[in-house]
Design a protein around this motif. Structure first.
Motif, PDB file in Angstrom:
ATOM      1  N   ASP A 454       0.826  -1.207   0.000  1.00 38.52           N
ATOM      2  CA  ASP A 454       0.000   0.000   0.000  1.00 38.52           C
ATOM      3  C   ASP A 454       0.863   1.261   0.000  1.00 38.52           C
ATOM      4  OD1 ASP A 454      -2.392   1.449   0.119  1.00 38.52           O
ATOM      5  OD2 ASP A 454      -2.163   1.701   2.291  1.00 38.52           O
ATOM      6  N   MET A 455       0.625   2.128  -0.984  1.00 36.53           N
ATOM      7  CA  MET A 455       1.349   3.392  -1.095  1.00 36.53           C
ATOM      8  C   MET A 455       0.380   4.520  -1.419  1.00 36.53           C
ATOM      9  SD  MET A 455       5.055   2.991  -2.899  1.00 36.53           S
ATOM     10  CE  MET A 455       6.367   1.985  -2.200  1.00 36.53           C
ATOM     11  N   LYS A 456       0.820   5.746  -1.040  1.00 35.95           N
ATOM     12  CA  LYS A 456       0.103   6.955  -1.408  1.00 35.95           C
ATOM     13  C   LYS A 456       1.121   7.963  -1.925  1.00 35.95           C
ATOM     14  CE  LYS A 456      -3.698   6.575   1.954  1.00 35.95           C
ATOM     15  NZ  LYS A 456      -4.356   7.224   3.122  1.00 35.95           N
ATOM     16  N   LYS A 457       0.858   8.479  -3.130  1.00 41.15           N
ATOM     17  CA  LYS A 457       1.756   9.471  -3.736  1.00 41.15           C
ATOM     18  C   LYS A 457       3.199   8.969  -3.761  1.00 41.15           C
ATOM     19  CE  LYS A 457      -1.104  13.338  -2.155  1.00 41.15           C
ATOM     20  NZ  LYS A 457      -1.140  14.595  -1.359  1.00 41.15           N
ATOM     21  N   ASN A 458       3.354   7.697  -4.119  1.00 43.10           N
ATOM     22  CA  ASN A 458       4.676   7.070  -4.240  1.00 43.10           C
ATOM     23  C   ASN A 458       5.399   6.971  -2.898  1.00 43.10           C
ATOM     24  OD1 ASN A 458       6.530   5.735  -5.958  1.00 43.10           O
ATOM     25  ND2 ASN A 458       7.864   7.542  -5.973  1.00 43.10           N
ATOM     26  N   GLU A 459       4.650   6.979  -1.785  1.00 41.50           N
ATOM     27  CA  GLU A 459       5.234   6.825  -0.460  1.00 41.50           C
ATOM     28  C   GLU A 459       4.535   5.674   0.264  1.00 41.50           C
ATOM     29  OE1 GLU A 459       6.932  11.219   0.663  1.00 41.50           O
ATOM     30  OE2 GLU A 459       4.898  10.742   1.329  1.00 41.50           O
ATOM     31  N   LEU A 460       5.306   4.935   1.035  1.00 33.08           N
ATOM     32  CA  LEU A 460       4.813   3.734   1.710  1.00 33.08           C
ATOM     33  C   LEU A 460       3.977   4.102   2.931  1.00 33.08           C
ATOM     34  CD1 LEU A 460       5.203   0.596   1.421  1.00 33.08           C
ATOM     35  CD2 LEU A 460       7.086   0.819   3.071  1.00 33.08           C
ATOM     36  N   THR A 461       2.799   3.505   3.043  1.00 36.27           N
ATOM     37  CA  THR A 461       1.935   3.760   4.202  1.00 36.27           C
ATOM     38  C   THR A 461       2.335   2.858   5.367  1.00 36.27           C
ATOM     39  OG1 THR A 461       0.315   2.081   3.590  1.00 36.27           O
ATOM     40  CG2 THR A 461       0.024   4.281   2.645  1.00 36.27           C
ATOM     41  N   ARG A 462       1.751   3.110   6.531  1.00 35.83           N
ATOM     42  CA  ARG A 462       2.014   2.256   7.688  1.00 35.83           C
ATOM     43  C   ARG A 462       1.638   0.806   7.385  1.00 35.83           C
ATOM     44  NH1 ARG A 462       0.295   7.091   9.960  1.00 35.83           N
ATOM     45  NH2 ARG A 462       1.665   7.934  11.603  1.00 35.83           N
ATOM     46  N   GLN A 463       0.456   0.602   6.776  1.00 36.42           N
ATOM     47  CA  GLN A 463       0.025  -0.756   6.469  1.00 36.42           C
ATOM     48  C   GLN A 463       0.967  -1.408   5.458  1.00 36.42           C
ATOM     49  OE1 GLN A 463      -2.481  -2.451   8.081  1.00 36.42           O
ATOM     50  NE2 GLN A 463      -1.503  -4.169   7.021  1.00 36.42           N
ATOM     51  N   GLY A 464       1.396  -0.632   4.481  1.00 32.16           N
ATOM     52  CA  GLY A 464       2.341  -1.167   3.511  1.00 32.16           C
ATOM     53  C   GLY A 464       3.638  -1.590   4.165  1.00 32.16           C
ATOM     54  N   PHE A 465       4.075  -0.793   5.141  1.00 33.31           N
ATOM     55  CA  PHE A 465       5.309  -1.111   5.861  1.00 33.31           C
ATOM     56  C   PHE A 465       5.151  -2.394   6.671  1.00 33.31           C
ATOM     57  CE2 PHE A 465       8.052  -0.489   9.664  1.00 33.31           C
ATOM     58  CZ  PHE A 465       9.284  -0.469   9.022  1.00 33.31           C
ATOM     59  N   LEU A 466       4.004  -2.564   7.333  1.00 38.29           N
ATOM     60  CA  LEU A 466       3.743  -3.789   8.084  1.00 38.29           C
ATOM     61  C   LEU A 466       3.713  -4.996   7.156  1.00 38.29           C
ATOM     62  CD1 LEU A 466       0.933  -2.578  10.537  1.00 38.29           C
ATOM     63  CD2 LEU A 466       3.323  -3.045  11.111  1.00 38.29           C
ATOM     64  N   ASP A 467       3.033  -4.858   6.034  1.00 37.75           N
ATOM     65  CA  ASP A 467       2.926  -5.973   5.087  1.00 37.75           C
ATOM     66  C   ASP A 467       4.284  -6.346   4.503  1.00 37.75           C
ATOM     67  OD1 ASP A 467       0.222  -6.018   5.507  1.00 37.75           O
ATOM     68  OD2 ASP A 467      -0.278  -4.833   3.723  1.00 37.75           O
ATOM     69  N   LEU A 468       5.117  -5.345   4.277  1.00 40.23           N
ATOM     70  CA  LEU A 468       6.442  -5.608   3.734  1.00 40.23           C
ATOM     71  C   LEU A 468       7.262  -6.450   4.711  1.00 40.23           C
ATOM     72  CD1 LEU A 468       8.674  -3.046   1.901  1.00 40.23           C
ATOM     73  CD2 LEU A 468       9.653  -4.488   3.664  1.00 40.23           C
ATOM     74  N   ASN A 469       7.181  -6.104   5.996  1.00 37.02           N
ATOM     75  CA  ASN A 469       7.924  -6.869   6.997  1.00 37.02           C
ATOM     76  C   ASN A 469       7.333  -8.255   7.205  1.00 37.02           C
ATOM     77  OD1 ASN A 469      10.164  -5.210   8.536  1.00 37.02           O
ATOM     78  ND2 ASN A 469       8.533  -3.773   8.028  1.00 37.02           N
ATOM     79  N   LEU A 470       6.005  -8.371   7.108  1.00 38.50           N
ATOM     80  CA  LEU A 470       5.375  -9.684   7.219  1.00 38.50           C
ATOM     81  C   LEU A 470       5.820 -10.573   6.062  1.00 38.50           C
ATOM     82  CD1 LEU A 470       3.386 -11.642   8.536  1.00 38.50           C
ATOM     83  CD2 LEU A 470       1.566 -10.543   7.221  1.00 38.50           C
ATOM     84  N   MET A 471       6.010  -9.977   4.899  1.00 35.50           N
ATOM     85  CA  MET A 471       6.437 -10.743   3.731  1.00 35.50           C
ATOM     86  C   MET A 471       7.770 -11.439   3.993  1.00 35.50           C
ATOM     87  SD  MET A 471       7.571  -9.387  -0.029  1.00 35.50           S
ATOM     88  CE  MET A 471       9.140  -8.873   0.691  1.00 35.50           C
ATOM     89  N   GLU A 472       8.652 -10.783   4.758  1.00 31.99           N
ATOM     90  CA  GLU A 472       9.945 -11.393   5.047  1.00 31.99           C
ATOM     91  C   GLU A 472       9.768 -12.715   5.793  1.00 31.99           C
ATOM     92  OE1 GLU A 472      12.267  -8.524   7.135  1.00 31.99           O
ATOM     93  OE2 GLU A 472      12.779  -7.396   5.319  1.00 31.99           O
ATOM     94  N   ALA A 473       8.805 -12.738   6.728  1.00 30.73           N
ATOM     95  CA  ALA A 473       8.532 -13.979   7.452  1.00 30.73           C
ATOM     96  C   ALA A 473       7.845 -14.996   6.544  1.00 30.73           C
ATOM     97  CB  ALA A 473       7.683 -13.696   8.686  1.00 30.73           C
ATOM     98  N   ASN A 474       6.948 -14.525   5.680  1.00 33.08           N
ATOM     99  CA  ASN A 474       6.279 -15.424   4.737  1.00 33.08           C
ATOM    100  C   ASN A 474       7.271 -16.068   3.786  1.00 33.08           C
ATOM    101  OD1 ASN A 474       3.395 -15.855   4.919  1.00 33.08           O
ATOM    102  ND2 ASN A 474       3.161 -13.633   4.710  1.00 33.08           N
TER     103      ASN A 474
END
Length: 630
Positions: A454-474
């Motif tokens: 999830d991004m807004k105006k080409n910047e990462l949102t809080r939810q996007g940041f959480l999902d990105l870190n969860l992806m590392e565990a996935n």
């Protein structure tokens, strides 16, 4: 990473009571004092002084043995490489922290893996075969030393239980003999250098080790005395016999800890403001790194600059350790030659946890260099049982972040969101990447992030940041190893407490223009910062020429919450200055020593120490003697 918690997390509105009780702190200080005393005892059994360096592998092996270790050749080679020429006392202490002595239980378990029949004996032939062919291979002579040492069984068997008893007794005797020698010779007690220390019950507490690069981790006008400043000479025993010395005594009551000029930003609320966040991070070797900033002032203006710890929201019951960490900021004017930055001022005024500077700046560019003394942001060896859970699988078998991990990641987000707009741009995210992985994310990789998170105006949102870190565990099928690398890199411990980082916020108010601030680097304190500290103390501190040596000047400068001393060497030769704090009370030093030595190069200035009150609610006494070692 930086963060902000979930909706039900409580605000950390009030100043948090430190989690450690006074009894726990005293116990920890006592343990560290014993550790350094044992280090010094072992070191001085082999070398004449702790100012002397280890000059060979054989000396390294001997001092390790005197400290109750039994180093193999591989262990010695680990710390004495082809590039090593000497190791100092700091290095030795660091090695002992790494090479903890084997316990009797560990030794017995190792032998029992060989003695599969649980007879209590191991055949000499079998021991020879295992120790000379597997793992860290030993020589025949080394194995013979084991079998002959205990003289246990003449029928070709080793009674390993008795051998372990003998091994532990020998190790303990080595340490005991070294300590007895140290106690007998009082002079040796005071030959301290670097990070060694012997702390009295009322003295300065012990610090972080600062090893030399050889055993470090990875990949530098006298003012009138102020109120409360006593000049009564104090010459502890360790200063006796020194031909040149100077003493400083400053008594501070509890109420003086915060009574410098107050900064009230609300009085300048009509001024234009720029803000940036940042963080101090504690490295494995005790070094502190932080963001560095470039400030643009478009036109001459009166400016007010403040820095304070960032008050993040936290999960209920979690302490905000970083709120007690001291913060300061040095303002340097950029010239045509960037290497020649000019000190403009520093944040010496204070209002509670916030420090600030107010003055007039000409138009142009400036560097803002954050600084913390290291008195309260330091490596603390605590035993943590178990670790927090980071991920779990829900009823649908999908991987998810635990509430605690999510809160920590959101706090991390708040810290790395430097402009505080609730989004991460590529530059902000790359500071995070450099800290956690050592690599930057390029535009192409950022575009991939945009497609998947999830991004807004080409910047990462809080939810996007959480999902990105969860992806590392996935990506690792639920293994949270990469998540732990991230959390530990950003100052969290295994209980998800931020204990080795201090997020902060910088505010710049300008009366006549719109200031702009931009984070440029994330690095350790530069020589520019060290020079600025020395210059500020020399300009504003109390200067005392060392009795008997006019080329040595000791500057002592105090604010409401800290005292800094700087040594200037005007001579053509290197000098070693002996520093004694044994008479100080309720003091916390960045060196953490009662007695130590400082080497000062010719024609240079060096910070001797920073000192703060251990308990701000009580009076504190700074009593320091600097003496020239002959």
């Amino acid at each position: 990473m930086a963060s902000s918690p979930e909706n039900n997390a409580s605000l950390c509105d009030q100043k948090v009571t430190r989690s450690e009780s006074p009894q726990a702190k005293k116990s920890q200080q006592a343990e560290e004092a014993i550790f350094y005393k044992n280090c010094r005892a072992a070191y001085l059994t082999v070398l004449k002084s702790s100012l002397e360096n280890i000059k060979s592998k054989e000396q390294l092996r001997l001092v390790l043995q005197q400290a109750g270790r039994n180093p193999s050749q591989k262990t010695v080679n680990k710390y004495w490489t082809s590039q090593t020429t000497t190791l100092n006392f700091d290095d030795f202490c660091s090695i002992l922290k790494e090479e903890t002595p084997a316990t009797k239980t560990e030794l017995l378990e190792a032998f029992r893996k060989i003695d599969t029949d649980n007879t209590g004996y191991i055949l000499h032939d079998e021991l020879y075969k295992i120790l000379t062919t597997k793992g860290e291979k030993m020589t025949l002579d080394e194995v013979s030393a084991i079998t002959n040492l205990a003289d246990i069984n003449c029928s070709g068997k080793l009674d390993y239980k008795k051998f372990c008893d003998l091994y532990m007794a020998t190790s303990e005797q080595c340490c005991k003999t070294a300590l007895e020698k140290l106690e007998v010779d009082g002079r040796l007690k005071r030959q301290q250098f670097g990070s060694e220390g012997e702390t009295s019950t009322e003295g300065i507490t012990l610090p972080v080790l600062k090893p030399s690069p050889k055993v470090s981790r990875k990949t530098d006008h006298k003012l009138a005395p102020t109120k409360g400043d006593s000049r009564t000479p104090s010459r502890p025993l360790s200063a006796q016999g020194c031909k040149a010395s100077v003493s400083s005594t400053i008594s501070m009551d509890a109420s003086s800890n915060r009574i410098t000029k107050l900064i009230e930003p609300h009085t300048i609320k009509e001024w234009q403001c720029a803000q940036s966040r940042g963080c101090f991070y504690l490295e494995e070797d005790g070094e502190i790194i932080s963001h560095k900033y470039r400030l643009h002032v478009p036109q001459r203006s009166t400016v007010c600059i403040t820095i304070k710890p960032l008050n993040l929201r936290q999960v209920e019951g979690k302490s905000c350790h970083w709120l007690s960490v001291d913060t300061a900021l040095y303002v340097l004017k950029e010239n045509e030659i960037q290497e020649n930055l000019q000190l403009v001022g520093f944040t010496e005024q204070q209002n509670k946890e916030m420090s600030g500077w107010k003055g007039e700046l000409a138009s142009g560019f400036y560097w803002l260099l954050p600084f913390t003394t290291g008195c309260r942001l330091k490596k603390v060896k605590t035993q943590i049982t178990g670790e927090a859970k980071l991920v779990y699988r829900g009823e649908d078998s999908e991987l998810a972040l635990t509430k605690e991990c999510r809160a920590a990641l959101l706090d991390i987000f708040e810290t790395i969101d430097l402009d505080g707009n609730g989004l991460l741009n590529l530059e902000e995210y790359n500071f995070f990447e450099l800290r956690t992985s050592g690599e930057k994310c390029d535009e192409e990789a950022w575009a991939v992030c945009k497609e998947n998170f999830d991004m807004k105006k080409n910047e990462l949102t809080r939810q996007g940041f959480l999902d990105l870190n969860l992806m590392e565990a996935n990506d690792r099928e639920g293994d949270p190893s990469d998540l732990w690398v991230t959390l530990l890199s950003l100052g969290y411990n295994k209980k998800l407490e931020m204990t080795e980082a201090c997020p902060f916020v910088i505010d710049i108010y300008a009366e006549k223009c719109k200031p702009r601030i931009k984070a440029i680097y994330l690095e350790a304190g530069s020589w520019q910062l060290n020079r600025a500290i020395c210059k500020s103390v020399a300009n504003k501190g109390d200067a005392k020429v060392m009795d008997g040596c006019e080329n040595i000047i000791v500057y002592t400068f105090r604010t409401g919450t800290r005292i800094t001393s700087v040594i200037e060497n005007k001579s053509e030769n290197k000098v070693i200055i002996h520093v004694n704090n044994e008479q100080s009370k309720n003091c916390l030093s960045n060196r953490g020593l009662t007695v130590f030595a400082v080497e000062v190069a010719p024609k240079s200035m060096t910070v001797s120490q920073h000192v703060m009150p251990l308990n701000e609610q009580e009076e504190w006494l700074y009593n320091c003697v600097h003496s020239l070692l002959r």
